[in-house]
Design an enzyme around this catalytic site. Structure first.
Site, short mmCIF file in Angstrom:
data_model
loop_
_atom_site.label_atom_id
_atom_site.label_comp_id
_atom_site.label_asym_id
_atom_site.label_seq_id
_atom_site.Cartn_x
_atom_site.Cartn_y
_atom_site.Cartn_z
N TYR A 1 0.83 -1.21 0.00
CA TYR A 1 0.00 0.00 0.00
C TYR A 1 0.86 1.26 0.00
O TYR A 1 0.39 2.34 -0.32
CB TYR A 1 -0.96 0.02 1.20
CG TYR A 1 -2.09 -0.99 1.10
CD1 TYR A 1 -2.08 -1.99 0.14
CD2 TYR A 1 -3.17 -0.94 1.97
CE1 TYR A 1 -3.09 -2.92 0.05
CE2 TYR A 1 -4.20 -1.87 1.89
CZ TYR A 1 -4.15 -2.86 0.93
OH TYR A 1 -5.17 -3.78 0.85
N LYS B 1 2.85 -15.54 2.24
CA LYS B 1 2.78 -16.31 1.00
C LYS B 1 4.22 -16.67 0.66
O LYS B 1 4.75 -16.31 -0.39
CB LYS B 1 2.08 -15.47 -0.09
CG LYS B 1 1.79 -16.21 -1.37
CD LYS B 1 0.68 -17.24 -1.27
CE LYS B 1 0.57 -18.03 -2.58
NZ LYS B 1 -0.41 -19.14 -2.50
N ASP C 1 -3.75 -17.95 1.42
CA ASP C 1 -4.91 -18.61 0.78
C ASP C 1 -5.49 -19.67 1.71
O ASP C 1 -6.71 -19.77 1.89
CB ASP C 1 -4.53 -19.18 -0.60
CG ASP C 1 -3.22 -19.97 -0.61
OD1 ASP C 1 -2.49 -19.99 0.42
OD2 ASP C 1 -2.92 -20.60 -1.65
N ASP D 1 -5.84 -6.52 5.53
CA ASP D 1 -6.99 -5.79 4.99
C ASP D 1 -8.04 -6.80 4.49
O ASP D 1 -9.22 -6.71 4.81
CB ASP D 1 -6.51 -4.89 3.85
CG ASP D 1 -7.60 -3.98 3.32
OD1 ASP D 1 -8.60 -3.74 4.05
OD2 ASP D 1 -7.48 -3.50 2.17
N ASP E 1 -11.88 -8.18 6.51
CA ASP E 1 -13.24 -8.13 5.95
C ASP E 1 -13.89 -9.51 6.03
O ASP E 1 -15.07 -9.64 6.38
CB ASP E 1 -13.22 -7.67 4.48
CG ASP E 1 -13.40 -6.16 4.34
OD1 ASP E 1 -12.97 -5.42 5.24
OD2 ASP E 1 -13.97 -5.72 3.32
C1 IPM Z 1 -9.48 -0.57 5.79
C2 IPM Z 1 -9.83 0.05 4.47
C3 IPM Z 1 -8.68 0.92 4.01
C4 IPM Z 1 -7.45 0.04 3.90
C5 IPM Z 1 -8.92 1.68 2.70
C6 IPM Z 1 -10.17 2.53 2.77
C7 IPM Z 1 -7.74 2.49 2.30
O1 IPM Z 1 -10.13 -0.95 3.55
O2 IPM Z 1 -9.21 0.19 6.75
O3 IPM Z 1 -9.49 -1.80 5.90
O4 IPM Z 1 -7.26 -0.60 2.87
O5 IPM Z 1 -6.68 -0.02 4.85
MG MG Z 2 -10.32 -2.87 4.39
#
Ligand code: IPM
Ligand code: MG
Length: 356
Positions: free
Chosen positions: A139, A190, A223, A247, A251
Site C-alpha cells: 500500500y 505467501k 490462501d 486488509d 473483511d
Molecule cells: C481498511 C480500508 C482501508 C485500507 C482503505 C479505505 C484504504 O479498507 O481500513 O481496511 O485498505 O486499509
Molecule cells: Mg479494508
C-alpha cells in the site's frame, strides 16, 4: 483529553455523532473531560480544500490524545487523480501519525452468531485478534500507474517491500498480545511465492525462538488462512499479517461475526492512536439514519482502553452495547421479526444511557 474527530464521508458523519454521544456519557460517568476538534478528511476534504488530508487535519491529530475516524470514500471521487483519492487521506494520516499497528478484534457474540453466514455452532464463540501491519508493504510501495511500456503494451505495478525493523515491531505487538490472550500466534504470509514473505516468516520464527518461546507459533499461507477462517474460526487467537493480507482477511473475519457493522479497530504507534470501524463509508445508505454505529462505539471503547487510560469506562461501554442488544434493540442490518428496530442516532442514545 483532546480528541480529533474525523467523520469523513458517507455514513461516517452519522456513526461518529452516535459514538461521541457515548464517549460524552462515559466521560461524565467516569469524571474526565473530553474536548473535540472536528476536522475534514477524505472526499469531504477534497471538496473543501482539494486534498484528502489537509495540513490542519494532520496537525490537529498530532496534537490530540486520540483520533476518532468514521470512514472515507465514495463513488463521487472514483475518478479523481489516484494521488489525491479519499483513501490516500486515510493512508497518509496513518503514515503521518506513525500508526504501524492495527488491531482488529473479532468476537462472535450470542446475539449475532445466528446472522453469521457460517453455521451458528461453527461461528459462535470465535474470538480472534488480527494484528495488521499498517504503514508498510504494497500500500506504500511505489505505484506505477497504467502506462505503455517500451513495447507499446499497457502495464502497471505496485511494490511489496518490508524492512526487518518493520517486521520486528509488528511481530512484537502480536507476541505481546498473545501473552495476554491464549498464547497463540498465527503468522500469515505467501512464503511459497514471495521474497518479502520468506523474510517475514524467517524474522517471526527467530523472534519466537529467541524472545517468545512461551508463545505457540504457526504459519499459514494466506490462501489457506482464508479457507481456515471459514472452516474453523475458533482455531485462531492472534493472527499476524502484513498490510494487504490483514486488509483482506479482516473483511472476511468481520462477516463471520454477523455484520461488518460490528467490528472496531485501533491503530497504534508511538504517539496518539486512531480508532475507526473496519467498514467503509457505505454511500448507498448514507444520510438515512440506518447505519449501525456499534463498530464505531466499540472503537471508542478501544480508545478509552489504549489511549485514554480509562479501563473502567471501556468496560462500561462494551457492557452497555451488550445490554442494549440483550434488550432487543437493533439497527436494520441486524433486525429481525420480534426485535425493536432503531435508527443510528437512537442506538447511540440507548448505549449512552446504558453507560450512564
Ligand atoms: C481498511 C480500508 C482501508 C485500507 C482503505 C479505505 C484504504 O479498507 O481500513 O481496511 O485498505 O486499509
Ligand atoms: Mg479494508
Amino acid at each position: 483529553m483532546k480528541i480529533t474527530l474525523l467523520p469523513g464521508d458517507g455514513i461516517g458523519v452519522e456513526i461518529v455523532d452516535a459514538a461521541v454521544e457515548v464517549l460524552d456519557a462515559a466521560a461524565k460517568k467516569y469524571n474526565f473531560t473530553v474536548e473535540y476538534d472536528k476536522k475534514l478528511i477524505g472526499g469531504a476534504a477534497i471538496d473543501a480544500c482539494g486534498t484528502p488530508l489537509p495540513e490542519e487535519t494532520l496537525a490537529s491529530a498530532k496534537a490530540s490524545d486520540a483520533v476518532l475516524l468514521g470512514a472515507v470514500g465514495g463513488p463521487k471521487w472514483d475518478n479523481v487523480d489516484p494521488a489525491i483519492r479519499p483513501e490516500k487521506g486515510l493512508l497518509n494520516i496513518r503514515k503521518g501519525l506513525g500508526l504501524y499497528c492495527n488491531l482488529r478484534p473479532m468476537t462472535v457474540s450470542k446475539f449475532t452468531a445466528h446472522l453469521s453466514p457460517l453455521k451458528t455452532e461453527r461461528a459462535e464463540g470465535a474470538d480472534l485478534l488480527i494484528v495488521r501491519e499498517l504503514t508498510g508493504g504494497i500500500y506504500f510501495g511505489t505505484h506505477n500507474e497504467a502506462h505503455l511500456n517500451a513495447d507499446g503494451v499497457e502495464e502497471a505495478s505496485d511494490i511489496e517491500m518490508y524492512t526487518r525493523p518493520e517486521v520486528e515491531r509488528i511481530a512484537r505487538f502480536a507476541f505481546e498480545a498473545a501473552r495476554k490472550r491464549s498464547g497463540k500466534v498465527t503468522s500469515v504470509d505467501k512464503a511459497n511465492v514471495l521474497g518479502s514473505s520468506r523474510m517475514w516468516r524467517k524474522i517471526v520464527t527467530e523472534m519466537r525462538d529467541k524472545e517468545y518461546p512461551d508463545v505457540e507459533l504457526n504459519h499459514f499461507y494466506v490462501d489457506n488462512c482464508a479457507m481456515q477462517l471459514v472452516l474453523n474460526p475458533k482455531q485462531f487467537d492472534v493472527v499476524l499479517t502484513n498490510n494487504i493480507f490483514g486488509d483482506i482477511l479482516s473483511d472476511e473475519a468481520s462477516t463471520i461475526a454477523g455484520s461488518i457493522g460490528l467490528l472496531p479497530s485501533a491503530s497504534l504507534g508511538d504517539g496518539a492512536g486512531m480508532y475507526e470501524p473496519i467498514h467503509g463509508s457505505a454511500p448507498d445508505i448514507a444520510g438515512q439514519g440506518i447505519a449501525n454505529p456499534l463498530a464505531t462505539i466499540l472503537s471508542v471503547a478501544m480508545m478509552l482502553r489504549y489511549s485514554l487510560n480509562q479501563d473502567a469506562a471501556a468496560d462500561a461501554v462494551e457492557r452497555a452495547v451488550d445490554e442494549v442488544l440483550e434488550a432487543g434493540y437493533r439497527t436494520p442490518d441486524l433486525w429481525a421479526e420480534g426485535l425493536k428496530k432503531v435508527s443510528t442516532a437512537e442506538m447511540g442514545r440507548l448505549v449512552a444511557e446504558a453507560v450512564k
